[in-house]
Design a protein around this motif. Sequence first.
Motif, PDB file in Angstrom:
ATOM      1  N   ALA A 185      11.571  -3.297  -1.853  1.00 67.56           N
ATOM      2  CA  ALA A 185      12.767  -2.467  -1.756  1.00 67.56           C
ATOM      3  C   ALA A 185      13.649  -2.932  -0.615  1.00 67.56           C
ATOM      4  CB  ALA A 185      12.376  -0.998  -1.556  1.00 67.56           C
ATOM      5  N   THR A 186      14.865  -2.420  -0.617  1.00 68.65           N
ATOM      6  CA  THR A 186      15.798  -2.746   0.457  1.00 68.65           C
ATOM      7  C   THR A 186      15.352  -2.145   1.783  1.00 68.65           C
ATOM      8  OG1 THR A 186      17.150  -0.847  -0.196  1.00 68.65           O
ATOM      9  CG2 THR A 186      17.786  -2.992  -1.070  1.00 68.65           C
ATOM     10  N   ASP A 187      14.626  -1.037   1.724  1.00 67.57           N
ATOM     11  CA  ASP A 187      14.097  -0.390   2.932  1.00 67.57           C
ATOM     12  C   ASP A 187      12.891   0.432   2.505  1.00 67.57           C
ATOM     13  OD1 ASP A 187      13.490   1.122   5.178  1.00 67.57           O
ATOM     14  OD2 ASP A 187      15.575   1.552   5.684  1.00 67.57           O
ATOM     15  N   THR A 188      11.703  -0.080   2.740  1.00 68.33           N
ATOM     16  CA  THR A 188      10.499   0.600   2.259  1.00 68.33           C
ATOM     17  C   THR A 188      10.312   1.960   2.917  1.00 68.33           C
ATOM     18  OG1 THR A 188       9.174  -0.600   3.910  1.00 68.33           O
ATOM     19  CG2 THR A 188       9.308  -1.543   1.687  1.00 68.33           C
ATOM     20  N   ASP A 189      10.756   2.128   4.157  1.00 66.32           N
ATOM     21  CA  ASP A 189      10.597   3.416   4.828  1.00 66.32           C
ATOM     22  C   ASP A 189      11.432   4.514   4.184  1.00 66.32           C
ATOM     23  OD1 ASP A 189       8.822   2.326   6.640  1.00 66.32           O
ATOM     24  OD2 ASP A 189      10.341   1.949   8.165  1.00 66.32           O
ATOM     25  N   ALA A 235      -1.703  12.423 -11.436  1.00 64.32           N
ATOM     26  CA  ALA A 235      -2.043  11.837 -12.724  1.00 64.32           C
ATOM     27  C   ALA A 235      -3.043  10.694 -12.589  1.00 64.32           C
ATOM     28  CB  ALA A 235      -0.784  11.354 -13.425  1.00 64.32           C
ATOM     29  N   GLY A 236      -3.451  10.381 -11.360  1.00 63.69           N
ATOM     30  CA  GLY A 236      -4.473   9.364 -11.137  1.00 63.69           C
ATOM     31  C   GLY A 236      -3.994   8.089 -10.499  1.00 63.69           C
ATOM     32  N   ALA A 237      -2.727   8.041 -10.080  1.00 68.27           N
ATOM     33  CA  ALA A 237      -2.195   6.819  -9.485  1.00 68.27           C
ATOM     34  C   ALA A 237      -2.570   6.724  -8.015  1.00 68.27           C
ATOM     35  CB  ALA A 237      -0.679   6.767  -9.629  1.00 68.27           C
ATOM     36  N   GLY A 238      -3.059   5.563  -7.622  1.00 64.93           N
ATOM     37  CA  GLY A 238      -3.314   5.307  -6.216  1.00 64.93           C
ATOM     38  C   GLY A 238      -2.149   4.562  -5.604  1.00 64.93           C
ATOM     39  N   PRO A 239      -2.283   4.074  -4.375  1.00 70.54           N
ATOM     40  CA  PRO A 239      -1.202   3.298  -3.758  1.00 70.54           C
ATOM     41  C   PRO A 239      -0.870   2.067  -4.592  1.00 70.54           C
ATOM     42  CG  PRO A 239      -2.847   3.945  -2.132  1.00 70.54           C
ATOM     43  CD  PRO A 239      -3.428   4.269  -3.475  1.00 70.54           C
ATOM     44  N   GLY A 240       0.382   1.664  -4.559  1.00 69.02           N
ATOM     45  CA  GLY A 240       0.809   0.499  -5.310  1.00 69.02           C
ATOM     46  C   GLY A 240       1.705  -0.388  -4.482  1.00 69.02           C
ATOM     47  N   LEU A 241       2.330  -1.360  -5.127  1.00 67.62           N
ATOM     48  CA  LEU A 241       3.221  -2.268  -4.418  1.00 67.62           C
ATOM     49  C   LEU A 241       4.645  -1.731  -4.474  1.00 67.62           C
ATOM     50  CD1 LEU A 241       5.123  -4.186  -6.495  1.00 67.62           C
ATOM     51  CD2 LEU A 241       2.888  -5.115  -7.030  1.00 67.62           C
ATOM     52  N   LEU A 242       5.409  -2.009  -3.437  1.00 65.48           N
ATOM     53  CA  LEU A 242       6.813  -1.612  -3.361  1.00 65.48           C
ATOM     54  C   LEU A 242       7.621  -2.754  -2.782  1.00 65.48           C
ATOM     55  CD1 LEU A 242       9.178   0.436  -3.443  1.00 65.48           C
ATOM     56  CD2 LEU A 242       8.471   1.172  -1.149  1.00 65.48           C
ATOM     57  N   ASP A 266       0.840  -1.203   0.000  1.00 65.52           N
ATOM     58  CA  ASP A 266       0.000   0.000   0.000  1.00 65.52           C
ATOM     59  C   ASP A 266       0.872   1.250   0.000  1.00 65.52           C
ATOM     60  OD1 ASP A 266      -2.522   1.206  -0.016  1.00 65.52           O
ATOM     61  OD2 ASP A 266      -2.503   1.500   2.155  1.00 65.52           O
ATOM     62  N   GLN A 267       1.874   1.265  -0.884  1.00 66.42           N
ATOM     63  CA  GLN A 267       2.816   2.377  -0.937  1.00 66.42           C
ATOM     64  C   GLN A 267       2.199   3.577  -1.655  1.00 66.42           C
ATOM     65  OE1 GLN A 267       6.036   2.737   0.293  1.00 66.42           O
ATOM     66  NE2 GLN A 267       5.860   4.853  -0.442  1.00 66.42           N
ATOM     67  N   GLU A 268       2.224   4.732  -1.005  1.00 73.28           N
ATOM     68  CA  GLU A 268       1.701   5.945  -1.630  1.00 73.28           C
ATOM     69  C   GLU A 268       2.590   6.380  -2.789  1.00 73.28           C
ATOM     70  OE1 GLU A 268      -1.073   7.562  -1.065  1.00 73.28           O
ATOM     71  OE2 GLU A 268      -1.722   6.258   0.582  1.00 73.28           O
ATOM     72  N   ALA A 269       1.965   6.891  -3.844  1.00 73.09           N
ATOM     73  CA  ALA A 269       2.703   7.393  -4.993  1.00 73.09           C
ATOM     74  C   ALA A 269       3.254   8.778  -4.698  1.00 73.09           C
ATOM     75  CB  ALA A 269       1.789   7.447  -6.220  1.00 73.09           C
ATOM     76  N   ARG A 270       4.283   9.174  -5.455  1.00 70.16           N
ATOM     77  CA  ARG A 270       4.755  10.541  -5.356  1.00 70.16           C
ATOM     78  C   ARG A 270       3.646  11.499  -5.774  1.00 70.16           C
ATOM     79  NH1 ARG A 270       8.440  12.114  -8.827  1.00 70.16           N
ATOM     80  NH2 ARG A 270       8.391  10.335 -10.232  1.00 70.16           N
TER      81      ARG A 270
END
Length: 455
Positions: free
Chosen positions: A351-355, A342-349, A332-336
């Motif tokens: 990563a080495t460190d999600t925070d 542009a219409g993007a909602g939360p997506g998957l991430l 549930d990663q927030e988009a920039r």
Amino acid sequence: MSQPEAFGRYRVIRRLGSGSFATVWLAQDDLLNYPVAIKVLAENWAHQMDIQHRFLEEARILRQTDSTWLVAVHDVDVLPDGRPYMVMTYADQGSVADLVRRGQLPLDEALRLLTEIGQGITVLHNHGTIHRDIKPSNVLLQSSPVGQRVLVADLGFAKSIDEASGFTAAAGTPGYMSPEQSMPGGDLDVRSDVYSLGAVAYELITGQPPSRPPVRVAPGRIRPGLPPALDALILSALSVDREDRPGDAKTFTDRVRAIRMSPDLPRTEPWWGRYRMPWRRFGGLAVASGVLALAVTASLGAPGVSLTTVRHTAQDVRVDVPSVWAREFNADQEARPAVAQAGAGPGLLAATDTDQWHATDRPSYGVYATVLPGSPDLRRVGDTDPCAGRPQERPVRSEQWEGTLWEWPECNGNGAFTSVAVHPPDTPRTVYMEIRQPDYRPDVVDTIIDNVRLQ
């Protein structure tokens, strides 16, 4: 010096090495359960105030720059006998000198190391400091979640650029220091470090240091098949006349990076192998029922590639991510902001460190993906943060995808960043992705795009 039991709270394990001015010990911070390196001024210099000042000045410079590409200083203290010591990052993979001694490096690997060394020296130059003793043994290597990381070290001879005209004593290591450094009272500037970078480049490429100046034998005569531009760059950096050298470390490093990015560069070492590390804590990936599923896949045609398949079932998208990047997961990663507009909602991430994904200082590496309905106009994304400057834009065309990607090969000193907007032909759904890498490899981006699937 016999092995001490401890320096303050740091329990000494063994000696790592020693030089004319200091001894370095491996120690354990039992409070934080973390290994550190402790550099202690040698006993014979204990009462030399100018040497003590130089020692502490090294610690101050490293602490003030606080860069990914330089050894970090965590603490400074004084022993009962008056000798100062500094607590630093422990580089568990030795030095570049150790690496060169094991045999000739693949060209891409040598250029990768040289690029990162150059970035470290660029940080020093931006800080107003000349290193004056750049050589393979003063470049350390540390394990990291994304592979081997370069750390420029040993600033014992470092001086302020503002004081360059006042140097009264020769300093540096023969074979790596510029001709003007061997002359007491020489008027030095950052191009002295450029000469040293050229000497290190020569050794990384050929396996041997250059001759005394003037250097006339191009690296390509020792290692045939090198790009002519690389020969020209290294020989220009090693020019006796500093007016003929690249103007600073950044100019030199940018040219190395451009040569490395060339599609004609001979490649014998898969990029993925450099970042395939045996991280035992990889099991930290979170699994949310009904939202995602993870599975380690085969190499998908690239030998040695280990990918992790990340599925976001709510958005019906599947992304294959390099396993060494996928240490953590956020479904549930927030988009920039620019992407959200542009219409993007939360997506998957993954990563080495999600925070740290949106951090401006030392962000993590990984892949963010979200699905947007229709074909939104994402061209303005290329004009926004997180990277300064204009991106490189290129189209995406394949049987499965068409669209555009925007690439920043160097994103504010924190690796490479790519924005991707693709959709299947004749399908009104767009996959938007962000890919952050340790350094710029468009083939990695293409591999990730090729393996994205809409369910």
